[in-house]
Scaffold this motif. Structure first.
Motif, PDB file in Angstrom:
ATOM      1  N   ASP A   1      -4.675  18.767 -15.847  1.00  0.00           N
ATOM      2  CA  ASP A   1      -4.880  20.016 -15.127  1.00  0.00           C
ATOM      3  C   ASP A   1      -3.622  20.884 -15.207  1.00  0.00           C
ATOM      4  OD1 ASP A   1      -6.349  21.684 -13.068  1.00  0.00           O
ATOM      5  OD2 ASP A   1      -4.417  21.326 -12.102  1.00  0.00           O
TER       6      ASP A   1
ATOM      7  N   ASN B   1      -2.929  33.333  -6.234  1.00  0.00           N
ATOM      8  CA  ASN B   1      -2.538  34.189  -7.354  1.00  0.00           C
ATOM      9  C   ASN B   1      -2.713  35.643  -6.911  1.00  0.00           C
ATOM     10  OD1 ASN B   1      -2.309  35.781  -9.602  1.00  0.00           O
ATOM     11  ND2 ASN B   1      -3.307  34.323 -10.985  1.00  0.00           N
TER      12      ASN B   1
ATOM     13  N   TRP C   1       3.235  30.131  -6.217  1.00  0.00           N
ATOM     14  CA  TRP C   1       2.075  29.999  -7.088  1.00  0.00           C
ATOM     15  C   TRP C   1       2.546  29.406  -8.419  1.00  0.00           C
ATOM     16  CZ3 TRP C   1      -2.732  29.248  -6.264  1.00  0.00           C
ATOM     17  CH2 TRP C   1      -3.669  29.311  -7.316  1.00  0.00           C
TER      18      TRP C   1
ATOM     19  N   MET D   1      -2.802  23.370 -10.216  1.00  0.00           N
ATOM     20  CA  MET D   1      -3.331  22.934  -8.914  1.00  0.00           C
ATOM     21  C   MET D   1      -2.647  21.669  -8.414  1.00  0.00           C
ATOM     22  SD  MET D   1      -7.228  21.994  -7.880  1.00  0.00           S
ATOM     23  CE  MET D   1      -7.790  22.154  -6.175  1.00  0.00           C
TER      24      MET D   1
ATOM     25  N   TYR E   1      -7.798  29.432  -3.945  1.00  0.00           N
ATOM     26  CA  TYR E   1      -8.336  30.090  -5.124  1.00  0.00           C
ATOM     27  C   TYR E   1      -9.730  30.575  -4.735  1.00  0.00           C
ATOM     28  CZ  TYR E   1      -7.854  31.825  -9.775  1.00  0.00           C
ATOM     29  OH  TYR E   1      -7.674  32.679 -10.849  1.00  0.00           O
TER      30      TYR E   1
ATOM     31  N   LYS F   1     -13.077  29.772  -9.384  1.00  0.00           N
ATOM     32  CA  LYS F   1     -12.565  29.361 -10.703  1.00  0.00           C
ATOM     33  C   LYS F   1     -12.505  27.842 -10.823  1.00  0.00           C
ATOM     34  CE  LYS F   1      -8.748  29.229 -13.916  1.00  0.00           C
ATOM     35  NZ  LYS F   1      -7.388  29.630 -14.318  1.00  0.00           N
ATOM     36  N   LEU F   2     -12.097  27.169  -9.753  1.00  0.00           N
ATOM     37  CA  LEU F   2     -11.832  25.737  -9.856  1.00  0.00           C
ATOM     38  C   LEU F   2     -13.126  24.941  -9.834  1.00  0.00           C
ATOM     39  CD1 LEU F   2      -8.651  25.628  -7.594  1.00  0.00           C
ATOM     40  CD2 LEU F   2      -8.826  25.884 -10.071  1.00  0.00           C
ATOM     41  N   ARG F   3     -13.075  23.737 -10.446  1.00  0.00           N
ATOM     42  CA  ARG F   3     -14.284  22.933 -10.607  1.00  0.00           C
ATOM     43  C   ARG F   3     -14.437  22.011  -9.412  1.00  0.00           C
ATOM     44  NH1 ARG F   3     -12.232  25.376 -15.388  1.00  0.00           N
ATOM     45  NH2 ARG F   3     -10.422  24.102 -14.888  1.00  0.00           N
TER      46      ARG F   3
HETATM   47  P1  P6P Z   1      -4.661  31.251 -12.710  1.00  0.00           P
HETATM   48  C1  P6P Z   1      -5.147  25.592 -14.228  1.00  0.00           C
HETATM   49  O1  P6P Z   1      -5.742  26.233 -15.348  1.00  0.00           O
HETATM   50  C2  P6P Z   1      -6.077  25.788 -13.048  1.00  0.00           C
HETATM   51  O2  P6P Z   1      -7.323  25.232 -13.328  1.00  0.00           O
HETATM   52  C3  P6P Z   1      -5.457  25.185 -11.801  1.00  0.00           C
HETATM   53  O3  P6P Z   1      -4.688  24.074 -12.071  1.00  0.00           O
HETATM   54  C4  P6P Z   1      -4.626  26.334 -11.244  1.00  0.00           C
HETATM   55  O4  P6P Z   1      -4.486  26.282  -9.836  1.00  0.00           O
HETATM   56  C5  P6P Z   1      -5.428  27.580 -11.650  1.00  0.00           C
HETATM   57  O5  P6P Z   1      -6.216  27.196 -12.792  1.00  0.00           O
HETATM   58  C6  P6P Z   1      -4.516  28.717 -12.056  1.00  0.00           C
HETATM   59  O6  P6P Z   1      -5.333  29.845 -12.301  1.00  0.00           O
HETATM   60  O7  P6P Z   1      -5.836  32.222 -12.708  1.00  0.00           O
HETATM   61  O8  P6P Z   1      -3.642  31.582 -11.651  1.00  0.00           O
HETATM   62  O9  P6P Z   1      -4.033  31.042 -14.066  1.00  0.00           O
END
Ligand code: P6P
Length: 341
Positions: A118, A213, A247, A251, A267, A279-281
């Motif tokens: 990750d 973010n 940030w 994750m 997020y 966004k996250l799974r």
């Molecule tokens: P962004 C990494 O790609 C991830 O899945 C997580 O580990 C992280 O918190 C997030 O996406 C970061 O997203 O949009 O800030 O690049």
């Protein structure tokens, strides 16, 4: 007198022996996953010297650029776990379909889900990344069935029997829960063993540190914007205190920080893709991290409901994430549920 070091193996055997909360097959599974994480840590730490940086020019099921280390880490976990007889199947962020244990090996009663690396977009710039894993039990009728299918994995997060992550940072650490609190092990590279260094990880209920973010702020829903604006108002605002922001865009690293010193990680869903809940799974990022956060005394919601109560509808479905220090997560959730509050 030099303090006695407790290894992961000793910790797991003693847990198995004392409160029988840890079946032998689950102990074996955790040991094998932890060994695979040592292998991944070794590959990650080589960086350019190992020829493992950079991308493959391919995309994964998420439509994200695949790093060489994404594929290497995925293969390490598959090869380490397929022969042991403790699993019926595996699922990974890097694979569209589930991986059923080949017939040449015995099948077990557990299902393993993982995000093998990750935050891998950080690997080329030497920022902490990690492996996230979640363990659930296969449905009881699996043994009598010819085929294990994706639907067998679609269980709410509260059915997890173990979860954890390895973080590949200045130290390599393994953070683990089997449903009785959260413990942390640090990799002793000289001995090649995981040593218990954090025997009771708990999250402070309050915090002055948020992780989000902020470049997405124009896309946020009102409750998120309200919460962050109040944090930014500091001592002049209703919160009456100043906040700090972090940030890392990994994750594992952002959640590790809040497990160790408190904080809130967010997020949220946003207007960029309104049909995407976030966004996250859910299955191999939010659920395992939520299990750890709750076991450490924190809270994890999607802004409106407990993440671990969500009934999954797809292996790779996404979810909004608000997790960490209980009182802050409660505040954000209240703002979603009672906007007039
Ligand atoms: P962004 C990494 O790609 C991830 O899945 C997580 O580990 C992280 O918190 C997030 O996406 C970061 O997203 O949009 O800030 O690049």
């Amino acid at each position: 007198m030099k303090q006695k070091k407790t290894s992961l193996t000793q910790y797991l055997i003693e847990k198995q022996r004392t409160d029988h909360a840890l079946p032998a097959e689950l102990r074996l599974l955790i040991e094998i996953v932890s060994r695979a994480c040592k292998t991944i840590s070794h590959a990650v730490s080589k960086g350019a010297l190992g020829g493992v940086l950079g991308s493959l020019g391919s995309e994964n099921v998420q439509g994200e650029v695949q790093k060489k280390l994404d594929v290497i880490s995925n293969e390490v976990l598959l090869e380490a776990n397929e022969w042991g007889g403790h699993l019926a199947a595996m699922a990974s962020e890097e694979m569209e379909a589930i991986y059923v244990i080949p017939n040449r090996y015995p099948k077990g009663e557990y299902l393993l889900l993982f995000d093998p690396l990750d935050g891998s977009s950080n690997v080329d710039v030497n920022v902490s990344i990690g492996t996230i894993f979640s363990v659930i039990k296969a449905p009881s009728d699996v043994a009598g069935r010819e085929h294990i299918c994706e639907e067998d994995f679609l269980q709410p997060g509260h059915t997890q029997v173990a979860a954890g992550y390895a973080i590949y940072g200045p130290q390599t650490m393994l953070i683990l829960t089997v449903g009785e609190g959260v413990v942390g092990f640090t990799l002793d590279r000289e001995m090649g063993s995981w040593v218990l260094t954090h025997d009771n990880i708990t999250i402070p209920e309050d915090t002055s540190e948020f992780a989000i973010n902020a470049s997405n702020s124009r896309h946020w829903e009102a409750p998120v914007r309200r919460y962050i604006d109040e944090c930014l108002a500091g001592t002049e605002g209703i919160r009456g205190k100043n906040f700090n922001m972090r940030w890392i865009a990994s994750m594992v690293a952002d959640v590790h920080r809040l497990l160790i010193r408190g904080g809130i990680f967010m997020y949220p869903r946003d207007a960029r893709e309104p049909n995407k809940p976030g966004k996250l799974r859910l299955m191999y990022e939010a659920n395992p991290m939520s299990f750890l956060v709750e076991q450490a005394g924190g809270m994890a919601t999607n802004g409106r409901e407990r993440i671990m109560d969500i009934q999954p509808e797809g292996l790779h479905e996404r979810v909004a994430v608000v997790m960490g220090s209980r009182n802050e997560v409660q505040r954000v959730t209240d703002y979603h549920l009672s906007p007039e509050s």
